[in-house]
Design an enzyme around this catalytic site. Structure first.
Site, PDB file in Angstrom:
ATOM      1  CG  ASP A  91      -2.023   1.025   1.124  1.00 59.42           C
ATOM      2  OD1 ASP A  91      -2.075   1.739   0.104  1.00 59.42           O
ATOM      3  OD2 ASP A  91      -2.829   1.119   2.057  1.00 59.42           O
ATOM      4  CB  ALA A  92       3.444   2.310  -2.137  1.00 56.98           C
ATOM      5  CE  LYS A  93      -3.705   5.074   0.222  1.00 57.90           C
ATOM      6  NZ  LYS A  93      -3.115   4.082   1.157  1.00 57.90           N
ATOM      7  NE  ARG A  94       6.206   4.417  -3.667  1.00 56.54           N
ATOM      8  CZ  ARG A  94       6.534   4.841  -2.465  1.00 56.54           C
ATOM      9  NH1 ARG A  94       5.920   5.899  -1.954  1.00 56.54           N
ATOM     10  NH2 ARG A  94       7.457   4.222  -1.753  1.00 56.54           N
ATOM     11  CB  THR A 118      -2.334   0.976  -3.589  1.00 54.15           C
ATOM     12  OG1 THR A 118      -1.359   1.535  -2.693  1.00 54.15           O
ATOM     13  CG2 THR A 118      -3.000  -0.225  -2.919  1.00 54.15           C
TER      14      THR A 118
END
Length: 272
Positions: A91-94, A118
């Site tokens: 879950d890094a939302k890059r 993510t």
């Protein structure tokens, strides 16, 4: 075995659509553990070992590891390498452009070795492509997130009347999923949006965070998002499992909570 095959294998073997989020907040962790990087590693490893036969995936949130600096990143690397079977969604939302996105993709998939990640779509297709071209890895696009402020932008109406979150879902379906490795992040706190997105994307995997501490209703989530015999749904729960007990028996308590959630998800799926 690619990410989706690994996910399906774990889901079938464990009869589970539960993903446990690994969000180690030192202030909430058991009193018997240190609150440093080694403590969060020990905590998360114990949770994984206690729940390995009850989940289909794990989702560590990179921020809780990065907050501990280099030692925290090392703890995350160790967790990825020792994952016990079910795949790991970072879950890094890059989301960035050009060579920066290329570097992020190498960091996530090549250096760290995560099975999925993510991603934020708001910089456009070129920011996603460095991740998408890793056809054996999963890419979960933030679509309608579980936080209260998600509607500030994601509910904005386009000229054709569609909410932005639905446009994102349709772009994921039509433009970004050419390799069959894309899923959507849709918060359990928004069952109406979940239903809209499922109607638009009947064949796409949905990762639904927000059940439990954030207030998402499990049964409503399953009703809105499940897709027939193959539900194409992962329900992520973090705090309810991680912090089931702050004593020395925290891992056993986490196992009990995970089993109850897995069984509740399965019961809700049977009722659809």
């Amino acid at each position: 075995m690619n990410f989706f095959e690994s996910l399906d294998t774990a889901a079938w073997r464990n009869q589970s659509r539960l993903c446990v989020g690994l969000d180690p907040e030192p202030a909430r962790m058991p009193d018997c553990l240190p609150k440093d990087a080694e403590g969060i590693y020990t905590f998360c490893a114990a949770i994984m070992d206690a729940t390995v036969d009850l989940v289909c995936a794990y989702k560590p949130n990179v921020a809780f590891f990065e907050a501990h600096g280099a030692a925290g990143w090392s703890a995350l690397e160790r967790l990825v390498k020792r994952r016990p079977g079910p795949p790991l969604i970072l879950d890094a939302k890059r989301g960035d452009i050009g060579s920066t996105a290329e570097a992020y993709a190498r960091s996530v998939f090549t250096t760290l070795g995560a099975d999925a990640v993510t991603l934020s779509p708001y910089l456009g297709s070129d920011a996603l492509e460095p991740f998408l071209r890793h056809a054996d890895r999963g890419c979960f696009i933030l679509c309608k997130t579980s936080n209260p402020g998600s509607g500030d932008l994601q509910d904005a109406r386009l000229a054709d009347g569609r909410p932005l979150y639905l446009a994102v879902a349709e772009m994921a379906r039509d433009c970004w999923n050419m390799r069959g490795n894309v899923g959507l992040v849709v918060g359990a706190t928004h069952p109406a949006a979940l239903a809209d997105i499922r109607r638009a994307c009947p064949d796409m995997l949905i990762l639904a965070p927000g059940v439990g501490a954030q207030g998402g209703d499990l049964e409503a989530t399953v009703r809105a998002a499940a897709a027939g015999d193959d539900p194409r749904l992962i329900v992520n729960v973090s705090r309810t499992v991680l912090y089931a007990d702050r004593g020395a028996n925290f891992a056993a308590a986490a196992r009990t909570a995970a089993r109850q959630l897995r069984d509740a998800i399965n019961a809700a799926l049977r009722a659809v």
